[in-house]
Scaffold this motif. Sequence first.
Motif, mmCIF file in Angstrom:
data_model
loop_
_atom_site.group_PDB
_atom_site.id
_atom_site.type_symbol
_atom_site.label_atom_id
_atom_site.label_comp_id
_atom_site.label_asym_id
_atom_site.label_seq_id
_atom_site.Cartn_x
_atom_site.Cartn_y
_atom_site.Cartn_z
ATOM 1 N N LEU A 1 -5.863 4.777 -10.409
ATOM 2 C CA LEU A 1 -5.223 4.800 -11.727
ATOM 3 C C LEU A 1 -6.048 3.901 -12.644
ATOM 4 C CD1 LEU A 1 -1.537 4.375 -10.474
ATOM 5 C CD2 LEU A 1 -2.580 6.494 -11.309
ATOM 6 N N VAL A 2 -6.924 4.489 -13.416
ATOM 7 C CA VAL A 2 -7.925 3.731 -14.162
ATOM 8 C C VAL A 2 -7.327 3.152 -15.439
ATOM 9 C CG1 VAL A 2 -10.172 3.837 -15.312
ATOM 10 C CG2 VAL A 2 -9.743 5.202 -13.240
ATOM 11 N N SER B 1 0.829 -1.215 0.000
ATOM 12 C CA SER B 1 0.000 0.000 0.000
ATOM 13 C C SER B 1 0.856 1.254 0.000
ATOM 14 C CB SER B 1 -0.942 -0.011 1.211
ATOM 15 O OG SER B 1 -1.904 -1.032 1.092
ATOM 16 N N ALA B 2 1.913 1.247 0.800
ATOM 17 C CA ALA B 2 2.790 2.416 0.857
ATOM 18 C C ALA B 2 3.534 2.602 -0.464
ATOM 19 C CB ALA B 2 3.787 2.267 2.005
ATOM 20 N N SER B 3 3.981 1.497 -1.051
ATOM 21 C CA SER B 3 4.696 1.581 -2.329
ATOM 22 C C SER B 3 3.787 2.102 -3.439
ATOM 23 C CB SER B 3 5.262 0.212 -2.713
ATOM 24 O OG SER B 3 6.223 -0.219 -1.782
ATOM 25 N N MET B 4 2.526 1.639 -3.437
ATOM 26 C CA MET B 4 1.589 2.113 -4.456
ATOM 27 C C MET B 4 1.198 3.562 -4.228
ATOM 28 S SD MET B 4 1.041 0.272 -7.050
ATOM 29 C CE MET B 4 -0.144 1.497 -7.623
ATOM 30 N N ALA B 5 1.066 3.967 -2.976
ATOM 31 C CA ALA B 5 0.773 5.378 -2.708
ATOM 32 C C ALA B 5 1.899 6.258 -3.228
ATOM 33 C CB ALA B 5 0.579 5.590 -1.203
ATOM 34 N N ASP B 6 3.131 5.792 -3.072
ATOM 35 C CA ASP B 6 4.282 6.520 -3.605
ATOM 36 C C ASP B 6 4.235 6.566 -5.132
ATOM 37 O OD1 ASP B 6 7.061 7.694 -3.295
ATOM 38 O OD2 ASP B 6 7.533 5.911 -4.468
ATOM 39 N N ALA B 7 3.833 5.452 -5.753
ATOM 40 C CA ALA B 7 3.741 5.407 -7.216
ATOM 41 C C ALA B 7 2.650 6.348 -7.732
ATOM 42 C CB ALA B 7 3.471 3.976 -7.677
ATOM 43 N N VAL B 8 1.525 6.378 -7.029
ATOM 44 C CA VAL B 8 0.443 7.293 -7.431
ATOM 45 C C VAL B 8 0.912 8.743 -7.343
ATOM 46 C CG1 VAL B 8 -1.852 8.149 -6.829
ATOM 47 C CG2 VAL B 8 -1.416 5.689 -6.837
ATOM 48 N N ALA B 9 1.629 9.064 -6.265
ATOM 49 C CA ALA B 9 2.150 10.424 -6.117
ATOM 50 C C ALA B 9 3.139 10.750 -7.231
ATOM 51 C CB ALA B 9 2.816 10.578 -4.750
ATOM 52 N N ALA B 10 3.985 9.773 -7.593
ATOM 53 C CA ALA B 10 4.936 9.989 -8.686
ATOM 54 C C ALA B 10 4.200 10.227 -10.000
ATOM 55 C CB ALA B 10 5.865 8.783 -8.808
ATOM 56 N N TYR B 11 3.162 9.448 -10.234
ATOM 57 C CA TYR B 11 2.359 9.633 -11.451
ATOM 58 C C TYR B 11 1.760 11.036 -11.491
ATOM 59 C CZ TYR B 11 -1.675 9.307 -14.550
ATOM 60 O OH TYR B 11 -2.613 9.556 -15.528
ATOM 61 N N GLU B 12 1.234 11.482 -10.362
ATOM 62 C CA GLU B 12 0.621 12.814 -10.310
ATOM 63 C C GLU B 12 1.647 13.918 -10.510
ATOM 64 O OE1 GLU B 12 -1.363 12.617 -6.556
ATOM 65 O OE2 GLU B 12 -3.143 11.616 -7.387
ATOM 66 N N ASN B 13 2.919 13.597 -10.258
ATOM 67 C CA ASN B 13 4.002 14.564 -10.501
ATOM 68 C C ASN B 13 4.579 14.453 -11.902
ATOM 69 O OD1 ASN B 13 3.943 15.782 -7.952
ATOM 70 N ND2 ASN B 13 5.306 14.232 -7.072
ATOM 71 N N GLY B 14 3.957 13.622 -12.729
ATOM 72 C CA GLY B 14 4.382 13.510 -14.121
ATOM 73 C C GLY B 14 5.458 12.472 -14.379
ATOM 74 N N GLU B 15 5.757 11.623 -13.386
ATOM 75 C CA GLU B 15 6.768 10.582 -13.579
ATOM 76 C C GLU B 15 6.126 9.326 -14.164
ATOM 77 O OE1 GLU B 15 9.499 9.994 -10.234
ATOM 78 O OE2 GLU B 15 8.622 11.779 -9.292
ATOM 79 N N HIS B 16 6.953 8.493 -14.786
ATOM 80 C CA HIS B 16 6.477 7.232 -15.332
ATOM 81 C C HIS B 16 6.499 6.154 -14.250
ATOM 82 C CE1 HIS B 16 6.360 9.030 -19.207
ATOM 83 N NE2 HIS B 16 7.672 9.145 -19.336
ATOM 84 N N ILE B 17 5.520 5.265 -14.283
ATOM 85 C CA ILE B 17 5.430 4.224 -13.257
ATOM 86 C C ILE B 17 5.119 2.868 -13.886
ATOM 87 C CG2 ILE B 17 4.794 5.742 -11.354
ATOM 88 C CD1 ILE B 17 1.861 4.905 -11.812
ATOM 89 N N LEU B 18 5.666 1.833 -13.279
ATOM 90 C CA LEU B 18 5.420 0.438 -13.622
ATOM 91 C C LEU B 18 5.035 -0.264 -12.328
ATOM 92 C CD1 LEU B 18 5.686 -2.245 -15.298
ATOM 93 C CD2 LEU B 18 8.141 -2.181 -14.714
ATOM 94 N N PHE B 19 3.892 -0.955 -12.330
ATOM 95 C CA PHE B 19 3.469 -1.613 -11.105
ATOM 96 C C PHE B 19 2.660 -2.869 -11.401
ATOM 97 C CE2 PHE B 19 0.138 1.398 -12.184
ATOM 98 C CZ PHE B 19 -1.068 0.781 -11.853
ATOM 99 N N TYR B 20 2.725 -3.776 -10.445
ATOM 100 C CA TYR B 20 1.864 -4.962 -10.434
ATOM 101 C C TYR B 20 0.621 -4.626 -9.633
ATOM 102 C CZ TYR B 20 -0.145 -9.144 -8.354
ATOM 103 O OH TYR B 20 -1.030 -10.082 -7.906
ATOM 104 N N THR B 21 -0.537 -5.134 -10.063
ATOM 105 C CA THR B 21 -1.724 -5.038 -9.218
ATOM 106 C C THR B 21 -2.646 -6.198 -9.496
ATOM 107 O OG1 THR B 21 -3.258 -3.447 -8.228
ATOM 108 C CG2 THR B 21 -3.323 -3.665 -10.636
ATOM 109 N N TRP B 22 -3.709 -6.247 -8.718
ATOM 110 C CA TRP B 22 -4.732 -7.262 -8.880
ATOM 111 C C TRP B 22 -6.093 -6.576 -8.750
ATOM 112 C CZ3 TRP B 22 -1.904 -6.368 -4.519
ATOM 113 C CH2 TRP B 22 -2.599 -6.098 -3.332
ATOM 114 N N THR B 23 -7.146 -7.265 -9.140
ATOM 115 C CA THR B 23 -8.489 -6.746 -8.923
ATOM 116 C C THR B 23 -9.282 -7.776 -8.119
ATOM 117 O OG1 THR B 23 -9.347 -7.704 -10.983
ATOM 118 C CG2 THR B 23 -8.463 -5.464 -11.091
ATOM 119 N N PRO B 24 -10.133 -7.320 -7.186
ATOM 120 C CA PRO B 24 -10.468 -5.927 -6.878
ATOM 121 C C PRO B 24 -9.368 -5.269 -6.043
ATOM 122 C CG PRO B 24 -11.643 -7.396 -5.418
ATOM 123 C CD PRO B 24 -10.936 -8.276 -6.392
#
Length: 339
Positions: A222-223, A192-215
């Motif tokens: 990040l839609v 959760s902390a790593s993804m929150a950091d990735a979301v913040a990086a995305y909002e700052n215009g940085e590129h991100i690569l991440f694994y996720t699952w649904t739900p």
Amino acid sequence: MFSLKTISATIAAALLGAASFSPALAQDAPGEGTTVEMGRATWDTGWFHAEIYKQLLEELGYTVEGPTTLDNPPFYQAVAQGDMDLWVNGWFPLHNTYEDTFSSGAEKVGAVAEGGALEGYLVDQAAIEEFDIKTLEDFKRPEVKEAFDRNGDGKADLVACPPGWGCEVNIEHHLDAYDLRDHINPIKAGYSASMADAVAAYENGEHILFYTWTPNWTVNALVPGEDVMWIEVPEVDLPDMSLADAATLEGVEGCVEDPCTLGFPANDIVPVVNSEFLEQNPAVGALLEAVSIPLTDIFEQNAAMNAGEDDIEAQASAWIEENRDLVDGWLEEARAAAS
């Protein structure tokens, strides 16, 4: 052989005395006098439906201890040994690797949700367009690695899975199978902390690569198809290749291709229960067989939780009341099994 829990319940029943016995109470509350040791996963996106099941067990008269948060290996060992009675956070076939651990004393029963629980790798939409990224193979290209290198080690940073999670096994396998060790750096800190950091990086215009699952709340923040895209693996390569056909899916919204070679089989979310406990508590088995929770409802709660609405007990209670007619039918099936 009787467990300590069974002996304790027998003594408690004897102390109540025959005069206090009520056939109506026994039928309405078949779990009266029995304690359930319940586990739950370390990923908080599985806590909502765990809480729903807990409250349903309590409506049947069971006293539920926990749920106790456990990594996969200790839970599956504990449920096989009878130190834990159940959890509803099994992901199969992802957790097939643990079946040798638990199959001697525990079993899968029912399903929280069948199919549709997806896993895979996502990249921000801007990078997809700028670098024409299609698969993990593209992260061997120097310009792509540089664009995703956030810590300066010369590798693209990937938000991966913490040790002990089933997805960690598959990601580690992929890094070797696709020869990506020199190109991708898997981040295994708290998800959760790593993804929150990735979301913040995305909002700052940085590129991100991440694994996720649904739900998962991540696909709300990040839609896919708008903010990010599912990318493919070069080819399906799994620790258990008997699952290979389930790792390519049609109609995955926001994927770079259709069908989409996600590289992870679609999963069912499944309860796993100690076999002796199940035999002694037919109401629990009937309840687990009856219950199912829409993935969309889990997704909605996950998104709300990520936004700060973290009273999971209240959210589960509200869901139960909103679905009371359905829930009452499940409870009646459980009571009938115990009569």
